[in-house]
Design a protein around this motif. Structure first.
Motif, PDB file in Angstrom:
ATOM      1  N   SER A 187       0.844  -1.192   0.000  1.00  0.00           N
ATOM      2  CA  SER A 187       0.000   0.000   0.000  1.00  0.00           C
ATOM      3  C   SER A 187       0.885   1.250   0.000  1.00  0.00           C
ATOM      4  CB  SER A 187      -0.908   0.006   1.232  1.00  0.00           C
ATOM      5  OG  SER A 187      -0.126   0.101   2.405  1.00  0.00           O
ATOM      6  N   TYR A 188       0.305   2.360  -0.406  1.00  0.00           N
ATOM      7  CA  TYR A 188       1.040   3.627  -0.452  1.00  0.00           C
ATOM      8  C   TYR A 188       1.629   3.996   0.915  1.00  0.00           C
ATOM      9  CZ  TYR A 188       2.011   8.610  -1.025  1.00  0.00           C
ATOM     10  OH  TYR A 188       2.624   9.827  -1.033  1.00  0.00           O
ATOM     11  N   PRO A 189       0.818   3.966   2.003  1.00  0.00           N
ATOM     12  CA  PRO A 189       1.398   4.342   3.311  1.00  0.00           C
ATOM     13  C   PRO A 189       2.524   3.410   3.746  1.00  0.00           C
ATOM     14  CG  PRO A 189      -0.868   3.583   3.584  1.00  0.00           C
ATOM     15  CD  PRO A 189      -0.628   3.699   2.137  1.00  0.00           C
ATOM     16  N   SER A 190       2.442   2.147   3.352  1.00  0.00           N
ATOM     17  CA  SER A 190       3.477   1.181   3.706  1.00  0.00           C
ATOM     18  C   SER A 190       4.809   1.573   3.045  1.00  0.00           C
ATOM     19  CB  SER A 190       3.023  -0.207   3.248  1.00  0.00           C
ATOM     20  OG  SER A 190       4.005  -1.150   3.485  1.00  0.00           O
ATOM     21  N   ASP A 241      10.350   6.864   4.920  1.00  0.00           N
ATOM     22  CA  ASP A 241      10.602   7.646   6.139  1.00  0.00           C
ATOM     23  C   ASP A 241      11.669   6.965   6.994  1.00  0.00           C
ATOM     24  OD1 ASP A 241       7.146   8.774   6.683  1.00  0.00           O
ATOM     25  OD2 ASP A 241       8.770   9.572   5.451  1.00  0.00           O
ATOM     26  N   ARG A 259       5.523   4.586   1.884  1.00  0.00           N
ATOM     27  CA  ARG A 259       5.859   5.896   2.460  1.00  0.00           C
ATOM     28  C   ARG A 259       6.604   5.725   3.785  1.00  0.00           C
ATOM     29  NH1 ARG A 259       6.619  11.384   1.620  1.00  0.00           N
ATOM     30  NH2 ARG A 259       8.040  11.328   3.374  1.00  0.00           N
ATOM     31  N   ASN A 260       6.118   4.783   4.607  1.00  0.00           N
ATOM     32  CA  ASN A 260       6.741   4.516   5.908  1.00  0.00           C
ATOM     33  C   ASN A 260       8.160   3.983   5.729  1.00  0.00           C
ATOM     34  OD1 ASN A 260       4.304   5.257   7.023  1.00  0.00           O
ATOM     35  ND2 ASN A 260       3.641   3.166   7.460  1.00  0.00           N
TER      36      ASN A 260
END
Lengths: 189, 96
Positions: B72-75, B81, B77-78
């Motif tokens: 997923s996108y947030p995964s 980071d 993104r994390n």
């Protein structure tokens, strides 16, 4: 398989999760109209209630999802996270899959007897069969509630890249806030 | 045959960052000796280096990377980071 069940939002988020959440909401509305039942809060499900029109059931679903989204999104921003709104909205709506399953499992409950007991608690008029059924149904219902909260935590954690500690406290606060907001909004309805 | 050896970046004895001491030319046999710190990117794990390469090849599009990685996108993104945090801590330890 386990990673998809326990950490689904590492694989699905955003509009895809929102689409799944919308389907779950739609199925919940159908269940509520047939049972009859209500999802009248972020953490609530009641069976054996008076039937509501479809538009009210739809509004209840929207308010529940909105209250979950706004509470967790605010909580994540409070912790300095940089998550996207669409991800939080999608994942919190998809996290309601266990609530739909709770609704399905609860159809086995003796809803009329339980509703009667709710109106007259002094009567203690549950049959033996009703007591056994209620106890047996409670076990998967409790397990599904735990799974629901676990999914909400996964959604919150993944969307804002959080680890435990302060995030747990904010999560609990956000969950309580979501319940309060959903109850207030549904009362206004 | 594909070379599967991995460049070690940490001392197995004291866990400090390793430095390059000699380089040689496979064509003419010239050897160069000195003390050269590893480029920052090479101080990251092999997985993180692969992630950065994929990021550059995707023109910096996390959306595209999410599609390629099946995440997923947030995964994704994390993960980015976390890599940024690692690079920042490498910067800090260098300044110290």
């Amino acid at each position: 398989m386990m990673k998809y069940l326990l950490k689904p939002f590492e694989f699905v988020a955003g509009t895809k999760a929102l689409t799944i959440g919308a389907v779950v909401a739609l199925l919940s509305i159908i269940l509520c109209s047939l049972a009859p039942a209500r999802f009248d809060g972020a953490l609530d499900f009641h069976i054996g209630v008076d039937a509501l029109p479809i538009w009210k059931l739809l509004l209840e679903q929207i308010m529940v999802i909105f209250s979950l989204f706004i509470s967790f999104y605010a909580g994540g921003k409070l912790l300095g996270g940089s998550g996207r709104a669409i991800d939080m909205l999608g994942t919190s709506s998809m996290a309601r899959i266990p609530m739909l399953l709770i609704g399905l499992v609860s159809l086995a409950l003796p809803s009329e007897e339980l509703a009667e007991l709710g109106k007259n608690p002094e009567s203690l008029s549950l049959s033996g069969e009703a007591i056994v059924t209620t106890v047996l149904v409670s076990i998967p219902v409790l397990a599904l509630y735990v799974y629901y909260v676990a999914l909400l935590w996964q959604a919150f954690k993944t969307c804002f890249n959080l680890s435990a500690g302060k995030a747990v406290a904010v999560f609990i606060l956000s969950l309580i806030t979501a319940e309060i907001i959903s109850k207030l909004l549904i009362t206004i309805l | 045959m594909e070379d599967t050896t991995k460049l070690p970046i940490q001392c197995p004895s004291c866990r400090e960052a390793l430095q390059v001491q000699s380089l040689n030319c496979q064509n003419c046999g010239t050897e160069v000796k000195g003390k050269y710190p590893l480029p920052k990117l090479l101080e990251l794990s092999a997985d993180d280096q692969d992630f950065i390469l994929s990021f550059v090849k995707s023109s910096g599009s996390l959306k595209q990377m999410a599609k390629l990685m099946g995440r997923s996108y947030p995964s994704v993104r994390n993960r980015l980071d976390d890599v940024i945090q690692q690079l920042n801590s490498l910067d800090k330890s260098e300044e110290a």
